[in-house]
Design a protein around this motif. Structure first.
Motif, PDB file in Angstrom:
ATOM      1  N   ILE A 102      33.349  43.432  57.677  1.00  0.00           N
ATOM      2  CA  ILE A 102      33.076  42.291  56.941  1.00  0.00           C
ATOM      3  C   ILE A 102      31.885  42.482  55.868  1.00  0.00           C
ATOM      4  N   ASN A 103      32.172  42.130  54.531  1.00  0.00           N
ATOM      5  CA  ASN A 103      31.302  42.114  53.311  1.00  0.00           C
ATOM      6  C   ASN A 103      29.655  41.980  53.608  1.00  0.00           C
ATOM      7  N   GLY A 104      29.180  42.413  52.936  1.00  0.00           N
ATOM      8  CA  GLY A 104      27.390  42.346  52.709  1.00  0.00           C
ATOM      9  C   GLY A 104      27.012  42.293  54.015  1.00  0.00           C
ATOM     10  N   VAL A 105      27.056  42.984  55.022  1.00  0.00           N
ATOM     11  CA  VAL A 105      26.040  43.466  56.267  1.00  0.00           C
ATOM     12  C   VAL A 105      26.042  44.667  56.027  1.00  0.00           C
ATOM     13  N   ARG A 106      24.639  44.825  56.404  1.00  0.00           N
ATOM     14  CA  ARG A 106      24.315  46.024  56.176  1.00  0.00           C
ATOM     15  C   ARG A 106      23.103  46.333  57.546  1.00  0.00           C
ATOM     16  N   ILE A 107      22.728  48.184  58.387  1.00  0.00           N
ATOM     17  CA  ILE A 107      21.953  47.834  58.809  1.00  0.00           C
ATOM     18  C   ILE A 107      20.159  48.144  58.591  1.00  0.00           C
ATOM     19  N   ALA A 108      19.494  47.428  59.582  1.00  0.00           N
ATOM     20  CA  ALA A 108      17.707  46.830  59.092  1.00  0.00           C
ATOM     21  C   ALA A 108      17.458  48.079  59.253  1.00  0.00           C
ATOM     22  N   TYR A 109      16.502  47.452  57.919  1.00  0.00           N
ATOM     23  CA  TYR A 109      15.359  48.006  58.152  1.00  0.00           C
ATOM     24  C   TYR A 109      14.879  47.840  59.198  1.00  0.00           C
ATOM     25  N   PRO A 110      13.683  48.917  59.050  1.00  0.00           N
ATOM     26  CA  PRO A 110      12.224  48.741  60.577  1.00  0.00           C
ATOM     27  C   PRO A 110      11.445  47.875  60.388  1.00  0.00           C
ATOM     28  N   GLY A 111      10.710  46.939  61.187  1.00  0.00           N
ATOM     29  CA  GLY A 111      10.786  45.927  61.085  1.00  0.00           C
ATOM     30  C   GLY A 111      10.950  44.725  60.201  1.00  0.00           C
ATOM     31  N   GLU A 112      12.693  45.005  60.026  1.00  0.00           N
ATOM     32  CA  GLU A 112      12.866  44.165  58.817  1.00  0.00           C
ATOM     33  C   GLU A 112      13.623  42.469  59.295  1.00  0.00           C
ATOM     34  N   PHE A 113      13.582  41.790  60.929  1.00  0.00           N
ATOM     35  CA  PHE A 113      13.916  40.799  60.836  1.00  0.00           C
ATOM     36  C   PHE A 113      12.216  40.218  61.791  1.00  0.00           C
ATOM     37  N   SER A 114      11.017  41.392  61.797  1.00  0.00           N
ATOM     38  CA  SER A 114       9.952  40.361  61.827  1.00  0.00           C
ATOM     39  C   SER A 114       9.753  40.356  60.269  1.00  0.00           C
ATOM     40  N   LYS A 115       9.793  41.068  59.568  1.00  0.00           N
ATOM     41  CA  LYS A 115      10.020  40.714  58.485  1.00  0.00           C
ATOM     42  C   LYS A 115      10.246  39.490  57.560  1.00  0.00           C
ATOM     43  N   ARG A 116      11.323  39.464  57.635  1.00  0.00           N
ATOM     44  CA  ARG A 116      12.265  38.270  57.719  1.00  0.00           C
ATOM     45  C   ARG A 116      12.245  37.127  57.998  1.00  0.00           C
ATOM     46  N   ALA A 117      11.562  36.789  59.139  1.00  0.00           N
ATOM     47  CA  ALA A 117      10.825  36.451  60.122  1.00  0.00           C
ATOM     48  C   ALA A 117       9.042  35.323  59.053  1.00  0.00           C
ATOM     49  N   PHE A 118       8.732  36.315  58.840  1.00  0.00           N
ATOM     50  CA  PHE A 118       7.178  36.074  58.106  1.00  0.00           C
ATOM     51  C   PHE A 118       7.684  35.879  56.748  1.00  0.00           C
ATOM     52  N   LEU A 119       8.600  36.143  55.485  1.00  0.00           N
ATOM     53  CA  LEU A 119       9.853  35.540  54.285  1.00  0.00           C
ATOM     54  C   LEU A 119       9.544  34.112  54.871  1.00  0.00           C
ATOM     55  N   ASN A 120      10.417  33.675  55.533  1.00  0.00           N
ATOM     56  CA  ASN A 120      10.758  32.878  55.721  1.00  0.00           C
ATOM     57  C   ASN A 120       9.884  31.397  56.899  1.00  0.00           C
ATOM     58  N   LYS A 121       8.501  31.959  57.004  1.00  0.00           N
ATOM     59  CA  LYS A 121       7.752  31.254  56.826  1.00  0.00           C
ATOM     60  C   LYS A 121       7.026  30.433  58.376  1.00  0.00           C
ATOM     61  N   LYS A 122       7.820  31.452  59.147  1.00  0.00           N
ATOM     62  CA  LYS A 122       8.927  30.453  61.216  1.00  0.00           C
ATOM     63  C   LYS A 122       7.030  32.299  61.304  1.00  0.00           C
ATOM     64  N   ILE A 123       6.430  32.997  61.180  1.00  0.00           N
ATOM     65  CA  ILE A 123       5.175  33.294  61.259  1.00  0.00           C
ATOM     66  C   ILE A 123       4.190  34.313  59.905  1.00  0.00           C
ATOM     67  N   ASP A 124       2.984  34.286  60.711  1.00  0.00           N
ATOM     68  CA  ASP A 124       2.302  35.041  59.507  1.00  0.00           C
ATOM     69  C   ASP A 124       2.473  36.144  59.301  1.00  0.00           C
TER      70      ASP A 124
END
Length: 455
Positions: A102-124
Motif C-alpha cells: 500500500i503506497n503512502g504507508v510508513r512506520i510511525a516515528y516515536p510518539g507520532e500518534f500522540s503528535k497527530r492527536a495534538f496537531l489535530n487539536k484532539k489534545i493539548d
C-alpha cells in the motif's frame, strides 16, 4: 514539516512474545488496509470483529479488529487496530506486508500518534505529555496524577488563568480605544485589583506544578551533617536496609548513596552523603563537594547532629554550610543520640526549622519522624486534583510570574496602560507555550521523540 497525511503504522505493544500483539494504523489509507489485510470492503465503526488476517492471500492469523473513522478517533484521523497473537515475527510480517503493498504507508516515528492527536487539536501539549507519564509512572499516585493531567486538570487551571489575562487585555484595549479620561483613576484601580487576583491564582498554579514535579520525579530528602552524627544509621533505619556502612571512624561515607522508599504510594528518595567537616583528605573532599550538588536538587534537607551539640556550634554549621539554602529548601534538624543526653523524644517548631529529637540506636522518637514525613512531606504533596508536571511548565510559569510582578510595579509607578498591555501579551504567549497553542517545531520534536513508537 513532512506531509502529515502519510498513513503511519506501528506495533502498539512491547517487543517480545505475548498472548496479544496490537498493530495500530492511522491515516487516510486505513480503508486500503481493510481491503488488503482483511479482504473486506467495509466494517462497521467502533465494533469489535473477530476476523482472519491475510498475508500474501493466505490466512496467517485471526484476531480482533477495531475501526475508528475520523474525526472521532484518538488522532483525529481514520484509525485501525489489529489485535493478533503476540509473536514478533507474525507482527513484523503483517506490518511489512502492508507497507510493501500500500503506497503512502510508513512506520510511525516515536510518539507520532500522540503528535497527530495534538496537531489535530484532539489534545493539548500537556495532555500529550500525560500519556508518556502514565506509561512511565512508578507509583499508584503517579498513575492517578498523570490521569488528572490527561483529563485536563492542568489545562483547566491554565485556561482560567488565561481568561483573567485576556479579560484584562480586552478591557485595557477597549479603554485605550475609547479614551475615557474622566474614569482613568477608577479604571487603573480596577486593573490593579485584577493583577493582584491573577498573581494570587498564579501562585496556586505554581504550587500545583511543583508538587506535580515531585510526584513525577519523586521527593528527594538529603541527609547531611558532621561525621558520626548518625546519618548512615538513620538511612538504614528509614529504608529498612543496610545500604550505608556504619562505623565509628569519621569520614566512612565518602560517596553518595541513594535508596528509594514509598510512603502512601509516593516515591521518596533518601540520599546519604559524606560527613561535612574541614578535611585535607582528597577523596573525602570530593565526597563533600558531591554532597552540595545533591543539596541543590533536594526537596528537603535533614541535618543530622548529635543531641549534645551546642546551639552555637549548630548555628555555625548552618551558617557555614546551609546559608545559601535558607528559605529555599525546608531544613529539618534531627537531634540524634538522645539516649546519651537522656532527653525526651519530641518535635519542636523553631523559626525556619523543625527540630526532631530522637535516638536511632534505641529507635526512640522514630515514630515522630515517620509521622512528620507522612503528614508534612507526603500529604502536602498529594491530593485528588494533583497532576504530574514537568520542569518546562515551571520555567514558563516563573517567567509569567516575573512579568506580572514587574508589570504591577511599573504600573504603580507610571500608570501606563500601554506597558501593562504589552506585559499581558507576553504572558499570554508564555501560557500558549505550555499548552502548545504557540510553540516551535523543535520543541514538539523533542517532546514527542521521547515517546515509544506505538504512541
Amino acid at each position: 514539516m513532512e506531509k502529515q497525511y502519510y498513513t503511519i503504522i506501528a506495533r502498539a505493544t512491547p517487543l517480545g512474545q505475548g498472548s496479544i500483539g496490537v498493530i495500530r494504523i492511522s491515516g487516510n489509507k486505513v480503508i486500503n488496509v481493510i481491503k488488503h489485510t482483511l479482504k473486506l470492503k467495509y466494517i462497521k465503526p467502533r465494533y469489535a470483529y473477530y476476523l482472519p488476517f491475510f498475508y500474501k492471500n493466505k490466512i496467517i492469523d485471526k484476531g480482533i479488529v477495531l475501526w475508528f473513522p475520523k474525526p472521532d478517533s484518538f488522532t483525529g484521523e481514520d484509525i485501525l487496530e489489529l489485535q493478533c497473537h503476540g509473536n514478533a515475527i507474525l507482527i513484523d510480517l503483517l506490518i511489512n506486508d502492508i507497507i510493501t503493498h500500500i503506497n503512502g504507508v510508513r512506520i510511525a516515528y516515536p510518539g507520532e500518534f500522540s503528535k497527530r492527536a495534538f496537531l489535530n487539536k484532539k489534545i493539548d501539549l500537556t495532555q500529550a505529555e500525560a500519556i508518556a507519564d502514565i506509561i512511565s509512572a512508578n507509583s499508584k499516585q503517579a498513575i492517578f496524577s498523570a490521569m488528572n493531567l490527561m483529563n485536563g486538570k492542568f489545562s483547566l487551571l491554565l485556561k482560567n488563568f488565561k481568561d483573567l489575562i485576556i479579560d484584562m487585555r480586552i478591557k485595557i484595549e477597549s479603554f485605550l480605544e475609547f479614551n475615557h479620561e474622566n474614569n482613568f483613576s477608577i479604571f487603573c484601580k480596577k486593573i490593579l485589583i485584577k493583577i493582584k487576583k491573577s498573581l494570587k491564582f498564579l501562585i496556586k498554579i505554581i504550587q500545583y506544578v511543583k508538587n506535580g514535579i515531585k510526584i513525577k520525579e519523586g521527593i528527594k530528602i538529603v541527609l547531611i551533617g558532621p561525621p558520626n552524627s548518625g546519618k548512615s544509621s538513620l538511612m538504614n533505619l528509614i529504608t529498612n536496609k543496610n545500604v550505608s556502612i556504619v562505623t565509628d571512624i569519621p569520614g566512612t561515607t565518602r560517596d553518595i548513596l541513594h535508596e528509594k522508599i514509598y510512603v502512601n504510594s509516593v516515591p521518596i528518595e533518601i540520599i546519604d552523603t559524606a560527613g561535612i567537616r574541614n578535611t585535607t583528605n582528597k577523596i573525602e573532599v570530593i565526597g563533600i563537594e558531591k554532597t552540595f550538588q545533591e543539596i541543590k536538587n533536594a526537596n528537603y534537607i535533614f541535618l543530622v547532629v548529635e543531641d549534645q551539640i551546642s546551639e552555637n556550634i549548630l548555628s555555625q554549621i548552618i551558617k557555614k554550610y546551609l546559608k545559601n539554602f535558607l528559605k529555599k529548601i525546608p531544613i529539618i534538624i534531627i537531634r540524634n543520640k538522645i539516649d546519651i543526653t537522656n532527653s525526651n523524644s519530641e518535635i519542636i517548631h523553631q523559626n525556619y526549622y523543625v527540630i526532631i529529637k530522637l535516638s536511632v540506636k534505641n529507635k526512640k522518637g522514630i515514630s515522630i519522624l515517620a509521622n512528620f514525613i507522612n503528614k508534612n512531606i507526603v500529604n502536602t504533596n498529594s491530593n485528588e486534583d494533583q497532576f504530574t508536571a514537568r520542569a518546562r511548565y515551571i520555567d514558563s510559569l516563573n517567567s509569567i510570574n516575573k512579568l506580572l510582578i514587574k508589570g504591577q510595579k511599573n504600573f504603580l509607578k507610571t500608570y501606563s496602560l500601554e506597558l501593562i498591555a504589552e506585559d499581558l501579551r507576553l504572558i499570554q504567549k508564555d501560557l500558549d507555550l505550555i499548552t502548545g497553542e504557540f510553540t516551535s517545531k523543535d520543541l514538539l520534536d523533542n517532546i514527542f521523540s521521547q515517546f515509544c513508537v506505538g504512541k
